[in-house]
Design a protein around this motif. Sequence first.
Motif, PDB file in Angstrom:
ATOM      1  N   GLU A  27       0.937  -1.122   0.003  1.00 50.07           N
ATOM      2  CA  GLU A  27       0.101  -0.161   0.032  1.00 50.07           C
ATOM      3  C   GLU A  27       0.916   1.204   0.043  1.00 50.07           C
ATOM      4  OE1 GLU A  27      -3.179  -0.016  -0.624  1.00 50.07           O
ATOM      5  OE2 GLU A  27      -3.024  -2.001  -0.775  1.00 50.07           O
ATOM      6  N   THR A  28       2.174   1.283   0.794  1.00 50.70           N
ATOM      7  CA  THR A  28       2.927   2.420   0.628  1.00 50.70           C
ATOM      8  C   THR A  28       3.303   2.505  -0.709  1.00 50.70           C
ATOM      9  OG1 THR A  28       3.441   2.052   3.092  1.00 50.70           O
ATOM     10  CG2 THR A  28       5.088   3.289   1.950  1.00 50.70           C
ATOM     11  N   CYS A  29       3.941   1.646  -1.225  1.00 54.31           N
ATOM     12  CA  CYS A  29       4.358   1.685  -2.668  1.00 54.31           C
ATOM     13  C   CYS A  29       3.505   2.212  -3.887  1.00 54.31           C
ATOM     14  CB  CYS A  29       5.006   0.276  -3.175  1.00 54.31           C
ATOM     15  SG  CYS A  29       5.673   0.305  -4.683  1.00 54.31           S
ATOM     16  N   LYS A  30       2.218   1.550  -3.604  1.00 52.76           N
ATOM     17  CA  LYS A  30       0.908   2.226  -4.554  1.00 52.76           C
ATOM     18  C   LYS A  30       0.914   3.638  -4.305  1.00 52.76           C
ATOM     19  CE  LYS A  30      -2.427  -0.557  -4.349  1.00 52.76           C
ATOM     20  NZ  LYS A  30      -3.592  -1.756  -4.157  1.00 52.76           N
ATOM     21  N   GLY A  31       0.703   4.255  -2.905  1.00 51.84           N
ATOM     22  CA  GLY A  31       0.347   5.564  -2.429  1.00 51.84           C
ATOM     23  C   GLY A  31       1.487   6.348  -3.179  1.00 51.84           C
ATOM     24  N   VAL A  32       2.702   5.913  -3.111  1.00 50.79           N
ATOM     25  CA  VAL A  32       3.895   6.847  -3.512  1.00 50.79           C
ATOM     26  C   VAL A  32       3.734   7.011  -5.010  1.00 50.79           C
ATOM     27  CG1 VAL A  32       6.349   6.915  -3.986  1.00 50.79           C
ATOM     28  CG2 VAL A  32       5.662   6.488  -1.693  1.00 50.79           C
ATOM     29  N   ILE A  71       0.625  -3.988  -7.964  1.00 48.80           N
ATOM     30  CA  ILE A  71       1.105  -2.618  -8.143  1.00 48.80           C
ATOM     31  C   ILE A  71       1.021  -2.194  -9.580  1.00 48.80           C
ATOM     32  CG2 ILE A  71       3.304  -1.249  -8.187  1.00 48.80           C
ATOM     33  CD1 ILE A  71       4.013  -2.854  -5.769  1.00 48.80           C
ATOM     34  N   GLN A  72       1.355  -2.859 -10.414  1.00 45.56           N
ATOM     35  CA  GLN A  72       1.254  -2.752 -11.809  1.00 45.56           C
ATOM     36  C   GLN A  72      -0.190  -2.411 -12.465  1.00 45.56           C
ATOM     37  OE1 GLN A  72       1.897  -6.019 -14.817  1.00 45.56           O
ATOM     38  NE2 GLN A  72       3.325  -4.531 -16.102  1.00 45.56           N
ATOM     39  N   ASP A  73      -1.193  -3.290 -11.763  1.00 42.09           N
ATOM     40  CA  ASP A  73      -2.662  -3.239 -12.120  1.00 42.09           C
ATOM     41  C   ASP A  73      -2.955  -1.728 -11.677  1.00 42.09           C
ATOM     42  OD1 ASP A  73      -3.130  -5.552 -13.141  1.00 42.09           O
ATOM     43  OD2 ASP A  73      -3.824  -6.485 -11.159  1.00 42.09           O
ATOM     44  N   ASP A  74      -2.617  -1.353 -10.394  1.00 41.96           N
ATOM     45  CA  ASP A  74      -2.782  -0.111  -9.908  1.00 41.96           C
ATOM     46  C   ASP A  74      -2.188   1.105 -10.856  1.00 41.96           C
ATOM     47  OD1 ASP A  74      -4.272   1.378  -7.678  1.00 41.96           O
ATOM     48  OD2 ASP A  74      -2.259   2.547  -7.580  1.00 41.96           O
ATOM     49  N   VAL A  75      -0.984   0.974 -11.454  1.00 41.89           N
ATOM     50  CA  VAL A  75      -0.469   1.827 -12.131  1.00 41.89           C
ATOM     51  C   VAL A  75      -1.176   2.076 -13.752  1.00 41.89           C
ATOM     52  CG1 VAL A  75       1.663   2.242 -13.479  1.00 41.89           C
ATOM     53  CG2 VAL A  75       1.873   1.666 -11.066  1.00 41.89           C
ATOM     54  N   LEU A  76      -1.706   0.759 -14.266  1.00 40.44           N
ATOM     55  CA  LEU A  76      -2.252   0.719 -15.305  1.00 40.44           C
ATOM     56  C   LEU A  76      -3.506   1.651 -15.202  1.00 40.44           C
ATOM     57  CD1 LEU A  76      -1.543  -2.596 -16.697  1.00 40.44           C
ATOM     58  CD2 LEU A  76      -0.512  -0.308 -17.506  1.00 40.44           C
ATOM     59  N   LYS A  77      -4.392   1.559 -13.961  1.00 39.11           N
ATOM     60  CA  LYS A  77      -5.542   2.210 -13.761  1.00 39.11           C
ATOM     61  C   LYS A  77      -5.201   3.685 -13.605  1.00 39.11           C
ATOM     62  CE  LYS A  77      -7.915  -1.468 -11.519  1.00 39.11           C
ATOM     63  NZ  LYS A  77      -8.039  -1.842  -9.840  1.00 39.11           N
ATOM     64  N   GLN A  78      -4.159   3.877 -13.186  1.00 43.25           N
ATOM     65  CA  GLN A  78      -3.798   5.474 -12.994  1.00 43.25           C
ATOM     66  C   GLN A  78      -3.442   6.136 -14.443  1.00 43.25           C
ATOM     67  OE1 GLN A  78      -4.343   7.402 -10.152  1.00 43.25           O
ATOM     68  NE2 GLN A  78      -4.864   5.513  -9.336  1.00 43.25           N
ATOM     69  N   ARG A  79      -2.676   5.246 -15.303  1.00 36.98           N
ATOM     70  CA  ARG A  79      -2.415   5.606 -16.458  1.00 36.98           C
ATOM     71  C   ARG A  79      -3.717   5.658 -17.410  1.00 36.98           C
ATOM     72  NH1 ARG A  79      -0.650   0.925 -20.286  1.00 36.98           N
ATOM     73  NH2 ARG A  79      -3.118   0.601 -20.277  1.00 36.98           N
ATOM     74  N   ASP A  80      -4.606   5.079 -17.330  1.00 43.20           N
ATOM     75  CA  ASP A  80      -5.779   5.145 -18.200  1.00 43.20           C
ATOM     76  C   ASP A  80      -6.526   6.249 -17.869  1.00 43.20           C
ATOM     77  OD1 ASP A  80      -4.912   2.889 -19.490  1.00 43.20           O
ATOM     78  OD2 ASP A  80      -6.128   1.569 -18.512  1.00 43.20           O
TER      79      ASP A  80
END
Length: 104
Positions: A27-32, A71-80
């Motif tokens: 969660e810390t990594c995703k938040g950063v 983490i990648q799933d979260d990054v891809l959601k942010q990207r989209d």
Amino acid sequence: MSSVGEHGSEWTNGRTGTTYQDMPHLETCKGVLRHLIAKGDPNGIPLAERAITEYLEVTPEGARRSGLRLIQDDVLKQRDAVVGDRHNFAETVNAYIERMLTPP
């Protein structure tokens, strides 16, 4: 039953006796990464890489790959959800994660 273990909070399923741990480092990594993607500053790429590297360093080996996928799933959601510099930043972070997921 809940307690605080070596890696964060733990809880035990009373029926099965299985002990589970939360993933505070995930969660810390995703938040950063969310914060850095929202800024979209290319100078933040080393910080994003460091957040991912630190996550990997504190995560048991058996949980690293699945954690990176989350983490990648979260990054891809942010990207989209973003455009321009933020989109490009998220793409760069995703490429770094892909490199971490690819065996040497």
